[in-house]
Design a protein around this motif. Structure first.
Motif, PDB file in Angstrom:
ATOM      1  N   ALA A  74      -5.425  -0.091   4.050  1.00  0.00           N
ATOM      2  CA  ALA A  74      -6.315  -0.195   2.734  1.00  0.00           C
ATOM      3  C   ALA A  74      -5.923  -1.450   2.000  1.00  0.00           C
ATOM      4  N   HIS A  75      -4.924  -2.093   2.559  1.00  0.00           N
ATOM      5  CA  HIS A  75      -4.731  -3.190   1.234  1.00  0.00           C
ATOM      6  C   HIS A  75      -3.569  -4.262   1.925  1.00  0.00           C
ATOM      7  N   ALA A  76      -4.013  -5.376   2.268  1.00  0.00           N
ATOM      8  CA  ALA A  76      -3.168  -6.415   2.728  1.00  0.00           C
ATOM      9  C   ALA A  76      -3.465  -7.764   2.286  1.00  0.00           C
ATOM     10  N   HIS A  77      -2.609  -8.617   2.305  1.00  0.00           N
ATOM     11  CA  HIS A  77      -2.743 -10.104   2.051  1.00  0.00           C
ATOM     12  C   HIS A  77      -2.497 -10.850   3.303  1.00  0.00           C
ATOM     13  N   TYR A  78      -3.579 -11.044   4.376  1.00  0.00           N
ATOM     14  CA  TYR A  78      -3.373 -11.685   5.467  1.00  0.00           C
ATOM     15  C   TYR A  78      -2.767 -13.147   5.017  1.00  0.00           C
ATOM     16  N   THR A 229      -8.263  -4.782  -6.654  1.00  0.00           N
ATOM     17  CA  THR A 229      -7.468  -5.528  -7.304  1.00  0.00           C
ATOM     18  C   THR A 229      -6.058  -4.390  -7.357  1.00  0.00           C
ATOM     19  N   HIS A 230      -5.026  -5.339  -8.259  1.00  0.00           N
ATOM     20  CA  HIS A 230      -3.724  -4.695  -8.357  1.00  0.00           C
ATOM     21  C   HIS A 230      -3.743  -4.023  -9.754  1.00  0.00           C
ATOM     22  N   LEU A 231      -2.881  -3.004  -9.944  1.00  0.00           N
ATOM     23  CA  LEU A 231      -2.808  -2.084 -11.041  1.00  0.00           C
ATOM     24  C   LEU A 231      -1.368  -1.506 -11.141  1.00  0.00           C
ATOM     25  N   GLY A 268      -4.904  -1.095  -6.437  1.00  0.00           N
ATOM     26  CA  GLY A 268      -3.656  -1.250  -5.390  1.00  0.00           C
ATOM     27  C   GLY A 268      -2.056  -1.011  -6.124  1.00  0.00           C
ATOM     28  N   HIS A 269      -1.397  -0.119  -5.667  1.00  0.00           N
ATOM     29  CA  HIS A 269       0.011   0.282  -6.214  1.00  0.00           C
ATOM     30  C   HIS A 269      -0.112   1.358  -7.262  1.00  0.00           C
ATOM     31  N   ALA A 270      -0.716   1.213  -8.384  1.00  0.00           N
ATOM     32  CA  ALA A 270      -0.841   2.147  -9.544  1.00  0.00           C
ATOM     33  C   ALA A 270       0.236   3.166  -9.495  1.00  0.00           C
ATOM     34  N   THR A 317      -0.115  -1.414   4.231  1.00  0.00           N
ATOM     35  CA  THR A 317       1.338  -2.268   4.406  1.00  0.00           C
ATOM     36  C   THR A 317       1.388  -3.247   3.191  1.00  0.00           C
ATOM     37  N   ASP A 318       0.325  -3.687   2.442  1.00  0.00           N
ATOM     38  CA  ASP A 318       0.541  -4.664   1.542  1.00  0.00           C
ATOM     39  C   ASP A 318       1.379  -5.919   2.124  1.00  0.00           C
ATOM     40  N   THR A 319       0.986  -6.336   3.370  1.00  0.00           N
ATOM     41  CA  THR A 319       1.574  -7.552   3.747  1.00  0.00           C
ATOM     42  C   THR A 319       0.961  -8.546   2.826  1.00  0.00           C
TER      43      THR A 319
HETATM   44 ZN    ZN Z   1      -1.309  -6.679  -2.934  1.00  0.00          ZN
END
Ligand code: ZN
Ligand code: GUN
Length: 430
Positions: A74-78, A229-231, A268-270, A317-319
């Motif tokens: 549900a959240h990655a940075h290819y 987005t990130h939080l 993401g994260h929170a 994963t948040d790759t």
């Molecule tokens: Zn991220």
């Protein structure tokens, strides 16, 4: 002519959300089958019945291997594929030292294409069939991932990462360009095949209030799109947000004040949330994404999975802040963080998070994340004895879930026996 493909083995069935309905919501059925036809799941049931009813289907006999829904990240940075596992920095230094220099390279379409293809091949080899990815500020990076996904028939959600401050030359746009380029990419890709566009401000520190407002306005025009987005990932980041937005009540308010809080928001994260933030996220029905290998790798903190009883939570994963492409490894890290917070997650809860839970967070749960008639045929067949270490532990398993748990904790891409994407076998059983 063959009447579709019939996979037989043990089958993971998802009746509901185990965080809301209890652990019985997911079941493992033995001697079961999944009939795949025209890219979709046509039938699920006892193997003998399906074999009798579909004698001309191509048979894929997986014995006691476990047929699961393909994993949903549900959240990655290819674009961070090549800098995964970079040593020794916390979030802001890690972004400046490793991430931003790498993301600068994505102004080159050939480089973007090569990394997008490598990323999708790596994730498929790990059993991941859907992903929500950030791209870079360059429209070319969005083209690259959607084109690579379309060539593979794969469901990808992605968007241009907008930044107009606190990032190097070459990685910044501005409020108008962020709006215009995001809108053009959205018009080109959203709903095309299996692609979905996601409006993507990176995080409040790298956007001016004007840029956040421009993207909030765009989301207002396309409310069925997701916004990611990130939080509240790290405490130093939160302190920085406080200095950048002195008028904001809290981190979430920097989004809320600019039209970036809503039911289709994916945060993401929170990790370090204030009570007001949790209340507002619940009120609007937003989703959070837990990124456990990233949270330990970058030293961010311990996500509170108790939120899962009242909020949609995805797993990711948040790759490449995360240290693995594997959703198995990611489930293991979620278990470990749960232990540190006094809430050990059951194997069925972990499998839910990695499949239907993430699909629910991304609002694609009517199509993927479950093995049920009508769903898209994205499947991952797991070998629950893929290494000698796992096999000897599996031999002691008390039940199916205990056996699955050993693979969650110790498994990797060697456990992934076969992967189906959109009804085609991408990784074939040996
Ligand atoms: Zn991220
Ligand atoms: N916050 C803003 N950008 C990023 C990123 O690329 N990775 C992580 N882990 N956190 C972020």
């Amino acid at each position: 002519m063959a009447d579709g493909d019939l996979l037989i083995g043990r089958v993971l069935r998802t009746g509901g959300d185990p965080f809301a309905e209890g652990l019985g919501a997911l079941r493992i059925e033995g001697d079961a089958g999944v009939l795949v036809r025209d890219g979709h799941i046509a039938a699920v049931g006892p193997a003998a019945e399906l074999r009798a009813a579909h004698p001309r289907a191509r048979l894929h006999d997986h014995g006691r291997h476990l047929i699961c829904p393909g994993f949903v990240d549900a959240h990655a940075h290819y674009p961070q594929t090549a800098i995964i596992a970079s040593w020794g920095k916390r979030l802001i230094d890690w972004l400046n030292t490793y991430t931003f220099p790498e993301e600068l390279r994505f102004d080159d379409p050939a480089y973007a294409r090569a990394v997008a293809e490598r990323y999708l091949d790596l994730t498929a080899a790990h059993g991941t069939t859907s992903v929500a990815s950030y791209c870079t500020v360059h429209p070319e990076s969005v083209e690259a991932i959607f084109a690579a996904a379309a060539a593979r028939g794969q469901r990808v959600l992605a968007g241009k990462t907008c930044m107009d401050r606190n990032a190097p030359d070459g990685l910044r746009d501005d409020a108008v360009r962020a709006y215009d380029e995001s809108k053009a990419l959205l018009a080109r890709w959203h709903g095309r095949g299996r692609a979905r566009y996601v409006i993507t401000p990176r995080f409040s520190p790298t956007s001016t209030p004007e840029q956040l407002s421009a993207l909030g306005a765009l989301w207002g025009e396309y409310p069925d799109c997701l916004m990611q987005t990130h939080l509240s990932e790290q405490t130093d980041e939160i302190a920085w947000v406080r200095t950048l937005f002195p008028e904001a009540r809290d981190y979430l308010d920097t989004y809320e004040a600019h039209g970036l809080l809503g039911a289709n928001g994916v945060y993401g994260h929170a990790i370090h949330l204030e009570p007001r933030e949790i209340d507002r996220l619940r009120e609007v029905g937003a989703a959070l994404v837990h990124c456990p290998t990233s949270n330990t790798f970058i030293g961010s903190g311990l996500f509170d999975m108790r939120l899962a009883s009242t909020l949609r939570i995805g797993l990711a994963t948040d790759t490449g802040g995360g240290s693995s492409f594997s959703m198995l490894r990611t489930m293991a890290a979620a278990y470990e963080i749960g232990q540190l917070r006094g809430r050990p997650l059951h194997a069925s809860e972990l499998m839910w998070l990695a499949t239907a839970g993430s699909a629910t967070a991304l609002r694609i749960d009517d199509r993927v994340g479950r093995i049920a008639p009508g769903f898209e045929a994205d499947l991952c067949v797991l070998d629950l004895a893929s290494t000698p270490a796992i096999a000897q532990r599996a031999g002691r398993a008390e039940d199916d879930w205990d056996e699955v748990f050993a693979t969650i904790m110790m498994g990797d891409d060697r456990a992934v026996r076969s992967v189906w994407i959109g009804g085609s076998e991408r990784i074939a059983a040996a």
